[in-house]
Structure formats: structure tokens, C-alpha cells
Enzyme design. Structure first.
Site, PDB file in Angstrom:
ATOM      1  N   ASP A  45       0.828  -1.209   0.000  1.00 11.90           N
ATOM      2  CA  ASP A  45       0.000   0.000   0.000  1.00 11.90           C
ATOM      3  C   ASP A  45       0.868   1.268   0.000  1.00 11.90           C
ATOM      4  O   ASP A  45       2.091   1.189  -0.019  1.00 11.90           O
ATOM      5  CB  ASP A  45      -0.914  -0.083   1.240  1.00 11.90           C
ATOM      6  CG  ASP A  45      -2.141   0.783   1.129  1.00 11.90           C
ATOM      7  OD1 ASP A  45      -2.346   1.413   0.088  1.00 11.90           O
ATOM      8  OD2 ASP A  45      -2.912   0.832   2.114  1.00 11.90           O
ATOM      9  N   GLU A  53      -3.989   8.774   7.134  1.00  8.48           N
ATOM     10  CA  GLU A  53      -3.620   7.364   7.066  1.00  8.48           C
ATOM     11  C   GLU A  53      -2.121   7.249   7.157  1.00  8.48           C
ATOM     12  O   GLU A  53      -1.393   7.966   6.491  1.00  8.48           O
ATOM     13  CB  GLU A  53      -4.106   6.744   5.746  1.00  8.48           C
ATOM     14  CG  GLU A  53      -3.920   5.233   5.716  1.00  8.48           C
ATOM     15  CD  GLU A  53      -4.543   4.623   4.473  1.00  8.48           C
ATOM     16  OE1 GLU A  53      -5.583   3.984   4.605  1.00  8.48           O
ATOM     17  OE2 GLU A  53      -3.969   4.795   3.399  1.00  8.48           O
TER      18      GLU A  53
END
Ligand SMILES: [Zn+2]
Length: 371
Positions: free
Chosen positions: A119, A192
Site C-alpha cells: 500500500d 492514514e
């Protein structure tokens, strides 16, 4: 089997290269290409441990769906263990590699195709990507495939020119291995892994078609194995409904713009592979609009963290009187509690609730039953 595994000749386990993407002819288009045409997307599940990886695999098995398992930079470090220093990205590199080997060895017995992905990798984390790609290169020399199916590079915080140029450099390295690279353009709001965009200007949340074309033009010269996470108002995490509104219909404008430039017209009206970031808390309708406009991968993280917790929380709440001492509970002062505190019992409860949420995603994204 009559679904896409037999149609595409996919084997269970971790996929790479042409099996993930591509398009050797109209008849043999593979997973992402197939998904884009058939109108479904693969949920990308963030995993942080063998337990969460298995919950996702079990969901894929039960839903008869292909799945993307991904580790974030922080998730990879967690896989390596929080007790170890992450100096020089050491833990995140080792943790991602460990997760990859674990998933590679276990996925085949679940009987589902898996795209093994990493990611968001922001500029300051590039040594992490370099370390993982060193492992890919070594694995490729030995086995003819990279260790990971795909990676993500996220330079959306940087100048567009730097973003595209640097992404191109990494795609160049990945190209001989037929490794997929996902990039991000435009800003995704929210927070995030330490990147906080909560105060960002709304206009920056929506990517323009010209940017998509510039990326497409640059990257497609290097390799066909790339996808774009374009901002259409996405926010990472789950927040109270606020100013930011999702506009997945903007992706249709991008596809039209690129296909007109390419003059592919009706033959390939959706030339771009899009990725949906910040999917947690989004409506099914938004997902489906995005998917109909060429989204083949949708990230889900926050909702799954919540789902994993719920099983543990409910178990501990319901069994609290059996979890206070090793011996002695409401059934008797001498009754042992081992069967209540065995991690296989309570960890499993989180796996069950996480699995249920992943299955819901397969249903929402039209992926269930495609194998
Ligand atoms: Zn993102």
C-alpha cells in the site's frame, strides 16, 4: 469450474504479470482487464498479521472471489513486530517480505487467486519500496516472478511533475518483471499512516482529465502494468459526513478524455485502470458508479479494522466472568478457564467478524461468485 478461473486459466495462489493484468488478445484478457469489462472490482484488504490475512482468504474462498491482500508500511512493520526498530525501514521491509512469503505459501490451499500488493509509499518511505523491489529482483532471478504482484507509490503530496517522473522511474524497474505499479494523483483527504490531509482545499481533491492523460501517456510507454488512484473527493478513514462529496462519475470523464486522445473509441472506451482509495464508509452506489467507470481495485481498511475488533470486543464482553482468573468462573470456583482464554478461541472471533465484512465487500463490488 465455469467462472473466471477456468476462463482465464488462473491458478489458486499469488498471481503476477499477465495473470494480473493483461491483454495478450481479446480472448485471453486476464484478471484486471476481465474485471473492468465484466464490471466488478477486487477489494484490497489491508492485512497486518497472519490472522487478518487468513480472515480475508477465508472470505474469498467462501465468496468464490479473487482478492487483493496488501500490507501498508505500518502494517508491514507490525508484521515484523512492534518490538523491533524500523530504522532505515528495516522492519517494514522485513515484515512485508515475511507477509509475502506467508501469503504465497498459504494461498493455494484456499483455492483463490490472490494479488499480493503493498500500500501507500510516500516520498519519505521510498527506501521501503527500494528494499521490497530488491527482494522482488532476487526472487525474480530465482523463480521468474517478482515476490509481490504489485506495489503502490504515492507521490500525490509532491509536485505533479515529480510525481509522474519518479513513478515512471519505478515502473521502469518493475517492467521486466511484469510487476504492477499503482500510483496516486490528486489529494486524498483524511489521515492514514501519518499523512494528514484533513485541512486540504477541496479543489485539490478532484483530479483533472489532463493529469490522467499525462500519466497515461508517460507510463504506457514504459509498461502496461499500472493503475491510477485518482482523487474524486475520496477521504481516508471514516468521518462524519461533511463538505467533501464523492464524485465517482468524474472517472467517466477521464476515461472519455483518454480514449479520445488514443482514438480507441468503442473498442476500448475505458483504457485506464482506476483504483478507489479511502473506500471505508462509502456508499454501495458510489462504489458501483466507480466500478462502472473502470475501477478494478477498491481499498478497504478502516471498516475492516472495526469489523476485526467487533468480534473480540463482543467475545470479551460476553465472557468477561470467564476471563478474570485462570481458574474459577460462574460455573464453579474450581472450573478452569483455559478454553475461554486460548488465543485460538478469542482471536478467531475477530476473524469471523472481519470475514463477514470482507464478504459484504465482495457482494458490494460484484466480485462474489466470479470464480
Ligand atoms: Zn490514497
Amino acid at each position: 469450474m465455469s467462472g473466471l478461473m477456468s476462463q482465464l486459466g488462473l491458478k489458486p495462489g499469488v498471481l503476477y504479470g499477465d495473470d494480473v493484468l493483461k491483454v495478450t488478445s481479446v480472448m485471453t484478457s486476464q484478471l484486471f482487464e476481465y474485471a473492468r469489462k465484466a464490471g466488478f472490482a477486487l477489494p484490497a484488504i489491508n492485512v497486518t498479521s497472519s490472522s487478518t490475512a487468513l480472515a480475508a482468504l477465508e472470505a474469498a474462498k467462501d465468496a468464490r472471489a479473487p482478492v487483493i491482500l496488501q500490507v501498508s508500511n505500518g502494517g508491514a512493520a507490525f508484521f515484523a513486530g512492534k518490538g523491533i526498530s524500523n530504522d532505515g525501514q528495516k522492519a517494514s521491509i522485513a515484515g512485508a517480505i515475511a507477509a509475502a512469503h506467508f501469503i504465497r505459501s498459504i494461498a493455494p490451499i484456499y483455492g483463490v487467486p490472490v494479488v499480493l500488493h503493498t500500500d501507500h509509499c510516500a516520498k519519505k518511505l521510498l527506501p521501503w519500496l527500494d528494499g521490497m523491489m530488491d527482494a522482488d529482483e532476487a526472487f525474480f532471478k530465482e523463480h521468474g516472478t517478482p515476490l509481490f504482484s504489485s506495489h503502490m507509490i504515492d507521490l500525490s503530496e509532491e509536485e505533479v511533475e515529480f510525481n509522474i517522473k519518479t513513478t515512471a522511474k519505478y515502473l521502469q524497474r518493475a517492467a521486466p518483471w511484469k510487476q504492477w505499479l499503482e500510483m496516486e494523483i490528486g489529494i486524498t483527504g483524511g489521515e492514514e499512516d501519518g499523512v494528514n490531509n484533513e485541512d486540504v482545499d477541496n479543489n485539490a481533491l478532484y483530479t483533472q482529465p489532463e493529469d490522467i492523460w499525462e500519466i497515461y501517456q508517460t507510463l504506457s510507454k514504459i509498461s502496461p502494468y499500472f493503475s491510477i488512484a485518482a482523487g474524486f473527493g475520496n477521504v481516508h478513514g471514516v468521518y462524519q459526513p461533511g463538505n467533501v462529496k464523492l464524485h465517482p462519475e468524474l472517472l467517466a470523464k477521464h476515461q472519455k478524455f483518454v480514449s479520445e486522445k488514443l482514438q480507441t473509441g468503442k473498442e476500448d472506451p475505458k483504457p485506464v485502470f482506476f483504483v478507489f482509495h479511502g473506500g471505508s464508509g462509502s456508499s454501495v452506489e458510489d462504489f458501483r458508479t466507480a466500478i462502472s467507470n473502470g475501477v478494478v481495485k477498491a481499498n478497504l481498511d478502516t471498516d475492516l479494522q472495526w469489523a476485526y475488533l467487533c468480534g473480540h470486543r463482543d467475545y470479551i464482553t460476553n465472557k468477561i466472568d470467564y476471563l478474570k482468573t485462570q481458574v474459577g468462573n460462574p460455573d464453579g470456583a474450581n472450573k478452569p478457564n483455559k478454553k475461554y482464554y486460548d488465543p485460538r478461541v478469542w482471536v478467531r472471533e475477530g476473524e469471523k467478524t472481519m470475514k463477514a465484512r470482507v464478504i459484504q465487500a465482495f457482494d458490494d463490488f460484484h466480485t462474489a461468485g466470479t470464480l
